[in-house]
Design a protein around this motif. Structure first.
Motif, PDB file in Angstrom:
ATOM      1  N   VAL A 485       0.876  -1.173   0.000  1.00 17.11           N
ATOM      2  CA  VAL A 485       0.000   0.000   0.000  1.00 17.11           C
ATOM      3  C   VAL A 485       0.908   1.217   0.000  1.00 17.11           C
ATOM      4  N   GLY A 486       1.091   1.824  -1.174  1.00 17.04           N
ATOM      5  CA  GLY A 486       2.099   2.868  -1.287  1.00 17.04           C
ATOM      6  C   GLY A 486       3.456   2.240  -1.106  1.00 17.04           C
ATOM      7  N   ARG A 487       4.243   2.768  -0.178  1.00 16.89           N
ATOM      8  CA  ARG A 487       5.553   2.185   0.107  1.00 16.89           C
ATOM      9  C   ARG A 487       5.527   1.290   1.337  1.00 16.89           C
ATOM     10  N   GLU A 488       4.351   1.102   1.903  1.00 18.99           N
ATOM     11  CA  GLU A 488       4.223   0.235   3.068  1.00 18.99           C
ATOM     12  C   GLU A 488       3.695  -1.126   2.632  1.00 18.99           C
ATOM     13  N   ARG A 489       4.373  -2.172   3.088  1.00 18.02           N
ATOM     14  CA  ARG A 489       3.907  -3.525   2.828  1.00 18.02           C
ATOM     15  C   ARG A 489       3.720  -4.201   4.179  1.00 18.02           C
ATOM     16  N   PHE A 490       2.471  -4.379   4.576  1.00 23.51           N
ATOM     17  CA  PHE A 490       2.168  -4.939   5.887  1.00 23.51           C
ATOM     18  C   PHE A 490       2.331  -6.459   5.856  1.00 23.51           C
ATOM     19  N   SER A 491       2.801  -7.022   6.963  1.00 19.14           N
ATOM     20  CA  SER A 491       2.801  -8.483   7.056  1.00 19.14           C
ATOM     21  C   SER A 491       1.353  -8.956   6.994  1.00 19.14           C
ATOM     22  N   THR A 492       1.154 -10.219   6.688  1.00 17.19           N
ATOM     23  CA  THR A 492      -0.204 -10.747   6.510  1.00 17.19           C
ATOM     24  C   THR A 492      -1.038 -10.577   7.773  1.00 17.19           C
ATOM     25  N   ASP A 493      -0.453 -10.895   8.933  1.00 15.74           N
ATOM     26  CA  ASP A 493      -1.195 -10.757  10.192  1.00 15.74           C
ATOM     27  C   ASP A 493      -1.469  -9.291  10.514  1.00 15.74           C
ATOM     28  N   ASP A 494      -0.498  -8.428  10.253  1.00 12.69           N
ATOM     29  CA  ASP A 494      -0.694  -6.996  10.521  1.00 12.69           C
ATOM     30  C   ASP A 494      -1.783  -6.420   9.620  1.00 12.69           C
ATOM     31  N   PHE A 495      -1.848  -6.894   8.378  1.00 11.22           N
ATOM     32  CA  PHE A 495      -2.878  -6.399   7.475  1.00 11.22           C
ATOM     33  C   PHE A 495      -4.259  -6.877   7.926  1.00 11.22           C
ATOM     34  N   ASP A 496      -4.324  -8.111   8.429  1.00 13.09           N
ATOM     35  CA  ASP A 496      -5.587  -8.583   9.034  1.00 13.09           C
ATOM     36  C   ASP A 496      -6.058  -7.593  10.096  1.00 13.09           C
ATOM     37  N   LEU A 498      -5.165  -4.429  10.495  1.00 17.65           N
ATOM     38  CA  LEU A 498      -5.458  -3.111   9.935  1.00 17.65           C
ATOM     39  C   LEU A 498      -6.862  -3.039   9.349  1.00 17.65           C
ATOM     40  N   VAL A 499      -7.274  -4.083   8.622  1.00 17.94           N
ATOM     41  CA  VAL A 499      -8.580  -4.042   7.947  1.00 17.94           C
ATOM     42  C   VAL A 499      -9.702  -4.604   8.820  1.00 17.94           C
ATOM     43  N   GLY A 500      -9.400  -4.857  10.086  1.00 19.45           N
ATOM     44  CA  GLY A 500     -10.450  -5.231  11.024  1.00 19.45           C
ATOM     45  C   GLY A 500     -10.794  -6.697  11.090  1.00 19.45           C
ATOM     46  N   LEU A 501      -9.891  -7.572  10.637  1.00 21.49           N
ATOM     47  CA  LEU A 501     -10.139  -9.011  10.717  1.00 21.49           C
ATOM     48  C   LEU A 501      -9.569  -9.575  12.011  1.00 21.49           C
ATOM     49  N   GLU A 502     -10.100 -10.716  12.415  1.00 15.75           N
ATOM     50  CA  GLU A 502      -9.597 -11.399  13.579  1.00 15.75           C
ATOM     51  C   GLU A 502      -8.263 -12.069  13.251  1.00 15.75           C
ATOM     52  N   ALA A 503      -7.613 -12.625  14.268  1.00 20.91           N
ATOM     53  CA  ALA A 503      -6.356 -13.336  14.048  1.00 20.91           C
ATOM     54  C   ALA A 503      -6.568 -14.453  13.029  1.00 20.91           C
ATOM     55  N   SER A 589       6.289  -0.128  20.366  1.00 18.22           N
ATOM     56  CA  SER A 589       5.447  -1.318  20.460  1.00 18.22           C
ATOM     57  C   SER A 589       4.999  -1.742  19.067  1.00 18.22           C
ATOM     58  N   HIS A 590       4.627  -3.007  18.962  1.00 19.09           N
ATOM     59  CA  HIS A 590       4.184  -3.520  17.658  1.00 19.09           C
ATOM     60  C   HIS A 590       2.936  -2.787  17.182  1.00 19.09           C
ATOM     61  N   SER A 591       2.030  -2.520  18.103  1.00 21.88           N
ATOM     62  CA  SER A 591       0.803  -1.810  17.752  1.00 21.88           C
ATOM     63  C   SER A 591       1.100  -0.413  17.240  1.00 21.88           C
ATOM     64  N   LEU A 592       2.057   0.268  17.888  1.00 20.32           N
ATOM     65  CA  LEU A 592       2.433   1.614  17.444  1.00 20.32           C
ATOM     66  C   LEU A 592       3.049   1.566  16.052  1.00 20.32           C
ATOM     67  N   THR A 593       3.865   0.554  15.785  1.00 19.75           N
ATOM     68  CA  THR A 593       4.494   0.425  14.470  1.00 19.75           C
ATOM     69  C   THR A 593       3.446   0.276  13.370  1.00 19.75           C
ATOM     70  N   ILE A 594       2.409  -0.534  13.636  1.00 18.91           N
ATOM     71  CA  ILE A 594       1.340  -0.702  12.644  1.00 18.91           C
ATOM     72  C   ILE A 594       0.626   0.633  12.415  1.00 18.91           C
ATOM     73  N   THR A 595       0.373   1.369  13.502  1.00 20.57           N
ATOM     74  CA  THR A 595      -0.351   2.637  13.383  1.00 20.57           C
ATOM     75  C   THR A 595       0.453   3.665  12.615  1.00 20.57           C
ATOM     76  N   ALA A 598       0.325   2.790   9.058  1.00 16.99           N
ATOM     77  CA  ALA A 598      -0.990   3.128   8.505  1.00 16.99           C
ATOM     78  C   ALA A 598      -1.056   4.605   8.144  1.00 16.99           C
ATOM     79  N   ALA A 599      -0.492   5.466   8.998  1.00 14.99           N
ATOM     80  CA  ALA A 599      -0.475   6.901   8.709  1.00 14.99           C
ATOM     81  C   ALA A 599       0.325   7.183   7.447  1.00 14.99           C
ATOM     82  N   TRP A 600       1.465   6.527   7.319  1.00 14.35           N
ATOM     83  CA  TRP A 600       2.319   6.753   6.152  1.00 14.35           C
ATOM     84  C   TRP A 600       1.686   6.200   4.877  1.00 14.35           C
ATOM     85  N   ALA A 601       0.957   5.088   4.990  1.00 15.34           N
ATOM     86  CA  ALA A 601       0.319   4.481   3.812  1.00 15.34           C
ATOM     87  C   ALA A 601      -0.748   5.382   3.206  1.00 15.34           C
TER      88      ALA A 601
END
Length: 739
Positions: A485-496, A498-503, A589-595, A598-601
């Motif tokens: 997504v842009g220059r950000e490539r989320f890991s599969t679990d992180d993308f889950d 981000l888009v509101g899916l469960e583990a 934290s991992h959660s902060l890294t995802i956030t 997401a802002a950069w994406a």
């Protein structure tokens, strides 16, 4: 003692033996045998053996010369005085893992990373004279290592990445396999190129796999290369020649030595044209081999599957031209079998008037062979097996009937992909498939529609999935994995997340779609690759005309991802964000890294989005969303060590993209412009200050100049390797230009 060097010499030979065996096909005469240089310490000999031990290595070692150190434990070979710097002088307890050899006269850097050694830092050996660099390259077998690093292992017919690859079922495709093998083994045939063309789903790849295995069993398989648009390591022709050269060299030690020498002579060969690579890595070594009369039983069959899946059309043309020049019109002793869809570049070359029309043996699979009988046998065998399992479980006793099978044969219209998909679907679901009587693509598309619609309905009916769109989520996961997504490539679990899916939500997405695709482990840590069993299903999803109501355009995908990113930003508490110009790892934290990601994406997803509702954006702004976004974007630079060392062209480019996020808010929502303006002004000022700082550094000769054009090209060029021109057009909003 030197640690980590545990590999044995070739053929299991020991350095304590009287003779070092060479890697040639025939035994070396006694008069030419090379004896081990016993004046060198055992640990140094063991180190050399892990890189490959050949007579030329001994000669190079002798040229460098032994150490004059009296203490045998401290001895290491050193060069003759006055010629070059010493080589690991007085070194003890050295762990060799990542060696970098720098030839300052040619500005060439080579890396060797043998798997038998631990990587314990980088040891730099600077050699003053090129002739000694060549000797050390020879010693360490770097030419072959460099060749290996430029191959595509996934493209081999027996690659683990292609585990359980489709191939012809027993008693099927007997006639066409016989025709191909007869041509392959007919030494009197004047045509040394066979091109098999056929429609999507006609079974070309299965035939290539079966032919490859037959050639392997008959001892005539020289090399294979299976293209795939979904695999970035084998969707371009850049690795074709090195991969073929590797396979040929692996089957003939004398040829391997010549190829290795060619790479050592020109380490930058892999950045040169395909024709230059072909001449240097295959043609010239074959000419030398012929002069030596050392062909032996060199396998001659070369198989290339899916040429149409090479994403760059100009590379398709170039590869065909090379094969025509060196194989068809040249004297290389190979027979090349290419399978492809009849795309324009391939079709025009094979049609009357085309340069391959007379030169190539052409099999038009879809036109010359009626696969109905083979499909019937295949379906009967597979469905009867499934039926017997159903009956044992107390299911329908009379299934499948002859009428059931005949309907499926008629619906397949000669497409094995249809039959194979039906079998997978019935096996997973133990259900029935509609069998409409339509043309090839209409029938296949209806099959895809039936399977996807059923999966979509089953998924979205669950209480936990209310409001979700299975196809949208599936397509979003695909975009993230393939291009990011842009220059950000989320890991599969992180993308889950981000888009509101469960583990493991991605696994639930495809639970009813295993007949068409699957998530599988990727070589990239943390990623699962979304693999389509056949390219035609991916094309179905990309086409509004074919997928109709199931079609999800890229603009909608990016709108969805942008809203997910904005929601993620909105959930942040300003008080919880770390502060300071540099954020330590323990504070990230991992959660902060995802956030933060997401802002950069947002810089890309907002620009490619179709529309985002005004009310949604207004609510975001009211919740201090712009301030949160500003803080998170600032944190991105504070968390990234690369962005704490000053300004360079990439940082300036990213500052421009960051200011572009706020410019988007300003331009899309005029009534919010006054609120957005301070943030936009802040980041444009940062961008301008960065340009000025970079310009000063450039004048002092410390940095590379910045240009808007270069930054823009860099923003999107990395996508070109994984997306086709059609995909790139959709993702960037640019028109596809041919020529």
């Amino acid at each position: 003692m030197m640690q980590g060097a545990t590999s044995a010499p070739p053929n299991g030979a020991s350095f304590n033996e009287a003779t070092i065996r060479t890697a040639t096909a025939t035994p070396t005469p006694e008069s030419q045998q090379v004896h081990p240089p016993t004046q060198y310490p055992e640990e140094f000999q063991t180190f050399l053996s892990s890189y490959g031990w050949y007579p030329e290595a001994v000669e190079a070692l002798d040229a460098i010369g032994p150490s004059n150190t009296e203490n045998s434990e401290d001895r290491t070979p050193t060069p003759p005085a006055g010629n070059t710097t010493s080589f690991l002088t007085n070194a003890r307890h050295v762990q060799m893992g990542d060696l970098r050899y720098i030839d300052a006269s040619k500005h060439v850097t080579l890396n060797a990373k043998p798997g038998t050694h631990s990587i314990d830092g980088t040891f730099k050996l600077i050699l003053s004279y090129p002739q000694h660099l060549i000797q050390v390259r020879c010693l360490l077998n770097l030419g072959w290592e460099l060749l290996l690093s430029n191959t595509a292992p996934n493209a081999l017919h027996n690659s683990s990445a292609r585990y359980d690859a489709p191939k012809c079922d027993e008693d099927t495709r007997v006639e066409v396999i016989s025709e191909v093998m007869n041509w392959m083994q007919d030494e009197e045939s004047p045509q040394r190129l066979l091109c098999m063309t056929g429609a999507a789903g006609a079974g070309k790849s299965a035939l290539q796999q079966s032919i490859a295995e037959l050639c392997e069993n008959n001892g005539i398989l020289g090399a294979t290369f299976f293209f795939s648009t979904a695999d970035s390591t084998r969707n371009t022709a850049a690795t074709v020649i090195p991969t073929i050269a590797y396979q040929l060299g692996r089957r003939n030690p004398a040829l391997r030595s010549l190829i290795k020498a060619a790479v050592e002579h020109d380490p930058l060969i892999f950045s040169e044209s395909l024709q230059t690579q072909m001449h240097s890595l295959i043609v010239a070594p074959m000419v030398q081999l012929r002069k030596r009369r050392d062909f032996g039983t060199l396998p001659y069959a070369i198989l290339i599957d899916g040429l149409d899946e090479c994403t760059l059309e100009k590379q398709q043309v170039e590869l065909l031209a090379i094969i025509n020049h060196y194989v068809v019109n040249g004297d290389l002793p190979f027979r090349v079998f290419i399978a492809s869809r009849p795309e324009w570049n391939i079709r025009t070359a094979l049609e009357p008037g085309g340069y391959l029309h007379e030169a190539a043996y052409h099999i038009q699979l879809s036109d010359q062979y009626d696969a109905s009988a083979d499909i019937r046998r295949y379906l009967w065998r597979k469905l009867m097996d499934i039926g017997s399992r159903i009956r044992r479980a107390g299911g329908q006793p009379s299934w499948p009937s002859k009428e059931d099978v005949e309907k499926l044969v008629e619906a397949a219209s000669g497409q094995f992909i249809y039959a194979a998909t039906v079998v997978k679907y019935v096996s997973d679901r133990r259900g029935r498939v509609q069998t409409p009587r339509q043309g090839r693509f209409e029938t296949l598309d209806l099959l895809y529609t039936n399977i996807l619609s059923a999966a979509k309905q089953a998924y979205e009916e669950l209480d936990t999935n209310v409001g979700r769109d299975l196809v949208l989520l599936l397509r979003a996961h695909y975009v993230n994995y393939v291009g990011g997504v842009g220059r950000e490539r989320f890991s599969t679990d992180d993308f889950d997340e981000l888009v509101g899916l469960e583990a493991n939500g991605h696994e639930i997405l495809v639970s009813d779609l295993h007949s068409l695709l699957q998530f599988s482990k990727s070589p990239l840590l943390g990623f699962n690759s979304l693999e389509f069993y056949h390219r035609s299903f991916q094309e179905f999803l990309d086409s509004a005309d074919r997928s109709k109501d199931l079609f999800v355009p890229y603009s909608r995908i990016f709108s969805f991802v942008a809203k997910c990113c904005l929601r993620r930003v909105d959930q942040v508490s300003l008080d919880s964000l770390p502060k300071g110009p540099k954020i330590k790892k323990k504070e990230q934290s991992h959660s902060l890294t995802i956030t933060v990601s997401a802002a950069w994406a947002l810089h890309s997803s907002l620009l490619k989005a179709s529309t985002i509702e005004h009310d949604f954006l207004a609510e975001f702004v009211r919740n201090d969303g712009l301030e949160k976004l500003d803080k998170l974007l600032t944190l991105r630079y504070a968390m990234d060590e690369e962005h704490n060392v000053g300004y360079d062209a990439e940082v300036i480019d990213e500052l421009e993209l960051t200011s572009g996020i706020f410019l988007w808010f300003k331009s899309q929502q005029p009534d919010l412009a006054a609120v957005v303006e301070p943030y936009y002004t802040k980041w444009t000022e940062k961008e301008e200050l960065g340009k000025q700082a970079l310009s000063r550094s450039t004048r002092n000769g410390k940095s590379k100049t910045w240009s808007r054009k270069e930054g823009t090209i860099r923003s999107f060029s990395w996508l070109a390797g994984t997306f086709s021109s059609a995909h790139m057009s959709a993702l960037t909003g640019a028109k596809t230009v041919k020529g």
